[in-house]
Design a protein around this motif. Structure first.
Motif, PDB file in Angstrom:
ATOM      1  N   ALA A   9       0.832  -1.204   0.000  1.00  0.00           N
ATOM      2  CA  ALA A   9       0.000   0.000   0.000  1.00  0.00           C
ATOM      3  C   ALA A   9       0.861   1.247   0.000  1.00  0.00           C
ATOM      4  CB  ALA A   9      -0.925  -0.008   1.217  1.00  0.00           C
ATOM      5  N   ALA A  10       1.979   1.199  -0.741  1.00  0.00           N
ATOM      6  CA  ALA A  10       2.948   2.299  -0.700  1.00  0.00           C
ATOM      7  C   ALA A  10       2.894   3.224  -1.907  1.00  0.00           C
ATOM      8  CB  ALA A  10       4.361   1.726  -0.570  1.00  0.00           C
ATOM      9  N   GLY A  11       2.146   2.846  -2.945  1.00  0.00           N
ATOM     10  CA  GLY A  11       2.196   3.582  -4.209  1.00  0.00           C
ATOM     11  C   GLY A  11       1.659   4.996  -4.138  1.00  0.00           C
ATOM     12  N   GLY A  12       2.119   5.811  -5.090  1.00  0.00           N
ATOM     13  CA  GLY A  12       1.729   7.214  -5.122  1.00  0.00           C
ATOM     14  C   GLY A  12       0.507   7.521  -5.961  1.00  0.00           C
ATOM     15  N   VAL A  49       2.653  -2.393   4.021  1.00  0.00           N
ATOM     16  CA  VAL A  49       3.801  -1.590   3.610  1.00  0.00           C
ATOM     17  C   VAL A  49       3.308  -0.216   3.171  1.00  0.00           C
ATOM     18  CG1 VAL A  49       5.836  -1.440   2.158  1.00  0.00           C
ATOM     19  CG2 VAL A  49       4.978  -3.687   2.856  1.00  0.00           C
ATOM     20  N   LEU A  50       3.759   0.803   3.891  1.00  0.00           N
ATOM     21  CA  LEU A  50       3.363   2.178   3.622  1.00  0.00           C
ATOM     22  C   LEU A  50       4.435   2.892   2.810  1.00  0.00           C
ATOM     23  CD1 LEU A  50       2.287   3.123   7.277  1.00  0.00           C
ATOM     24  CD2 LEU A  50       0.845   2.157   5.474  1.00  0.00           C
ATOM     25  N   GLY A  51       4.031   3.991   2.172  1.00  0.00           N
ATOM     26  CA  GLY A  51       4.978   4.803   1.414  1.00  0.00           C
ATOM     27  C   GLY A  51       4.408   6.194   1.240  1.00  0.00           C
ATOM     28  N   ALA A  52       3.809   6.463   0.073  1.00  0.00           N
ATOM     29  CA  ALA A  52       3.140   7.746  -0.156  1.00  0.00           C
ATOM     30  C   ALA A  52       1.961   7.882   0.806  1.00  0.00           C
ATOM     31  CB  ALA A  52       2.655   7.825  -1.602  1.00  0.00           C
ATOM     32  N   ASN A  53       1.768   9.103   1.295  1.00  0.00           N
ATOM     33  CA  ASN A  53       0.641   9.379   2.206  1.00  0.00           C
ATOM     34  C   ASN A  53       0.633   8.411   3.394  1.00  0.00           C
ATOM     35  OD1 ASN A  53      -0.764  11.359   0.261  1.00  0.00           O
ATOM     36  ND2 ASN A  53      -0.660   9.492  -0.953  1.00  0.00           N
ATOM     37  N   ALA A  54       1.826   8.135   3.921  1.00  0.00           N
ATOM     38  CA  ALA A  54       1.969   7.104   4.948  1.00  0.00           C
ATOM     39  C   ALA A  54       1.110   7.372   6.173  1.00  0.00           C
ATOM     40  CB  ALA A  54       3.438   6.963   5.350  1.00  0.00           C
ATOM     41  N   TRP A  74       9.788   3.909  -1.688  1.00  0.00           N
ATOM     42  CA  TRP A  74       8.599   3.455  -2.422  1.00  0.00           C
ATOM     43  C   TRP A  74       8.556   3.972  -3.850  1.00  0.00           C
ATOM     44  CZ3 TRP A  74       5.291   7.049  -4.454  1.00  0.00           C
ATOM     45  CH2 TRP A  74       5.351   8.349  -3.927  1.00  0.00           C
ATOM     46  N   GLU A  75       9.161   5.141  -4.103  1.00  0.00           N
ATOM     47  CA  GLU A  75       9.101   5.703  -5.458  1.00  0.00           C
ATOM     48  C   GLU A  75       9.889   4.871  -6.469  1.00  0.00           C
ATOM     49  OE1 GLU A  75       8.659  10.303  -5.622  1.00  0.00           O
ATOM     50  OE2 GLU A  75      10.035   9.879  -3.967  1.00  0.00           O
ATOM     51  N   ARG A  76      10.768   4.002  -5.993  1.00  0.00           N
ATOM     52  CA  ARG A  76      11.535   3.160  -6.917  1.00  0.00           C
ATOM     53  C   ARG A  76      10.717   2.002  -7.447  1.00  0.00           C
ATOM     54  NH1 ARG A  76      16.611   3.285  -3.534  1.00  0.00           N
ATOM     55  NH2 ARG A  76      16.475   1.014  -3.349  1.00  0.00           N
ATOM     56  N   GLY A  77       9.574   1.684  -6.799  1.00  0.00           N
ATOM     57  CA  GLY A  77       8.712   0.643  -7.332  1.00  0.00           C
ATOM     58  C   GLY A  77       8.327  -0.430  -6.337  1.00  0.00           C
ATOM     59  N   SER A  81       9.024  -2.520  -1.922  1.00  0.00           N
ATOM     60  CA  SER A  81       8.045  -2.817  -0.868  1.00  0.00           C
ATOM     61  C   SER A  81       8.037  -4.300  -0.531  1.00  0.00           C
ATOM     62  CB  SER A  81       6.648  -2.366  -1.297  1.00  0.00           C
ATOM     63  OG  SER A  81       6.543  -0.956  -1.307  1.00  0.00           O
ATOM     64  N   ILE A  82       8.109  -5.153  -1.561  1.00  0.00           N
ATOM     65  CA  ILE A  82       8.163  -6.595  -1.309  1.00  0.00           C
ATOM     66  C   ILE A  82       9.435  -6.934  -0.535  1.00  0.00           C
ATOM     67  CG2 ILE A  82       8.342  -8.868  -2.380  1.00  0.00           C
ATOM     68  CD1 ILE A  82       6.633  -7.803  -4.676  1.00  0.00           C
ATOM     69  N   ALA A  83      10.557  -6.345  -0.931  1.00  0.00           N
ATOM     70  CA  ALA A  83      11.824  -6.614  -0.252  1.00  0.00           C
ATOM     71  C   ALA A  83      11.752  -6.211   1.215  1.00  0.00           C
ATOM     72  CB  ALA A  83      12.959  -5.869  -0.953  1.00  0.00           C
ATOM     73  N   LEU A  84      11.166  -5.061   1.503  1.00  0.00           N
ATOM     74  CA  LEU A  84      11.050  -4.589   2.884  1.00  0.00           C
ATOM     75  C   LEU A  84      10.194  -5.546   3.706  1.00  0.00           C
ATOM     76  CD1 LEU A  84      11.574  -2.379   5.007  1.00  0.00           C
ATOM     77  CD2 LEU A  84       9.519  -1.213   4.152  1.00  0.00           C
ATOM     78  N   ALA A  85       9.087  -6.005   3.133  1.00  0.00           N
ATOM     79  CA  ALA A  85       8.198  -6.924   3.852  1.00  0.00           C
ATOM     80  C   ALA A  85       8.897  -8.246   4.127  1.00  0.00           C
ATOM     81  CB  ALA A  85       6.926  -7.155   3.048  1.00  0.00           C
ATOM     82  N   MET A  86       9.632  -8.772   3.155  1.00  0.00           N
ATOM     83  CA  MET A  86      10.326 -10.037   3.364  1.00  0.00           C
ATOM     84  C   MET A  86      11.409  -9.897   4.428  1.00  0.00           C
ATOM     85  SD  MET A  86       8.775 -12.151   1.455  1.00  0.00           S
ATOM     86  CE  MET A  86       7.324 -11.141   1.712  1.00  0.00           C
ATOM     87  N   THR A  87      12.105  -8.762   4.440  1.00  0.00           N
ATOM     88  CA  THR A  87      13.114  -8.522   5.469  1.00  0.00           C
ATOM     89  C   THR A  87      12.464  -8.494   6.847  1.00  0.00           C
ATOM     90  OG1 THR A  87      14.493  -7.269   3.923  1.00  0.00           O
ATOM     91  CG2 THR A  87      14.880  -6.905   6.267  1.00  0.00           C
TER      92      THR A  87
END
Length: 216
Positions: A9-12, A49-54, A74-77, A81-87
């Motif tokens: 849920a991080a997209g802009g 997973v948050l990003g834009a408008n967190a 999050w702006e990189r795609g 976000s998937i990588a952060l969640a798996m970590t």
């Protein structure tokens, strides 16, 4: 089998021009709806997973029992976000989790029943299928399958990714997502009618609202 839920849920929402996570259906934001679906499907823990408008998105799910992690990149795609969640899931306290069910909040066709079907398929293998898939845990990779705009069959999310895939997923960057894993020949599929329809543009939202108005 313990399956975590991961809600991207991080997209802009650039093409939409407004945060799609905060769009409402029947008075409920899409991010809350999607998070509740993962919880109702029995996922534990659920990580958003948050990003834009967190801050606003976090507030929209603050009444639920889940965890939020914020993606500074999050702006990189989606891959970041998937990588952060798996970590996050690789932490010792989540050692009992055997798979992650990855979903987004902008796919109106997704239901709790579909998520349960994905989980059931991931756990419904015998010793023979485990040997074929190369897994030792008995957990299968399962993707949603649907017809794309070009008429081709797509394997995509929501999808269950076993722990064996997590190292590769934790290394993702950019907008790649889990496509490489879901294209593997041993990936099972569960059909998702209208799965290719997501809420990317104002026209998509208008079509969605129109379909809701005529639904029984």
């Amino acid at each position: 089998m313990t399956v975590a839920g991961v809600l991207l849920a991080a997209g802009g929402s650039r093409r939409l021009g407004a945060p799609k996570q905060l769009l409402k259906t029947n008075g409920v934001t899409l991010v809350e709806r999607a998070a509740r679906q993962l919880l109702d499907a029995g996922c534990c823990p659920v990580i958003v997973v948050l990003g834009a408008n967190a801050a606003e998105v976090r507030d929209a799910v603050s009444m639920l029992t889940l965890e939020c992690v914020e993606n500074a990149h999050w702006e990189r795609g989606m891959g970041t976000s998937i990588a952060l969640a798996m970590t996050a899931l690789n932490a010792v306290r989540f050692a009992e989790v055997r798979a992650a069910l990855i979903a987004t909040c902008d796919m109106p066709a997704v239901t709790v029943e579909h998520l349960v079907a994905l989980k059931t398929a991931s756990n419904s293998c015998d010793a023979t299928s485990s040997a074929v898939s190369g897994t030792t845990s008995g957990v299968r990779r399962v993707a949603s399958s649907y017809v794309g705009p070009d008429g081709a069959t797509v394997r995509g999310i929501p999808a269950v990714l076993p722990r064996a895939d997590w190292s590769a997923l934790a290394a993702l960057d950019g907008d790649e997502g889990a496509r490489a894993q879901l294209r593997q020949p041993d990936t099972l599929t569960v059909s998702l009618r209208h799965g290719s329809f997501d809420l990317d543009t104002p026209a998509d939202v208008a079509a969605w609202h129109a379909s809701e108005a005529v639904s029984p």
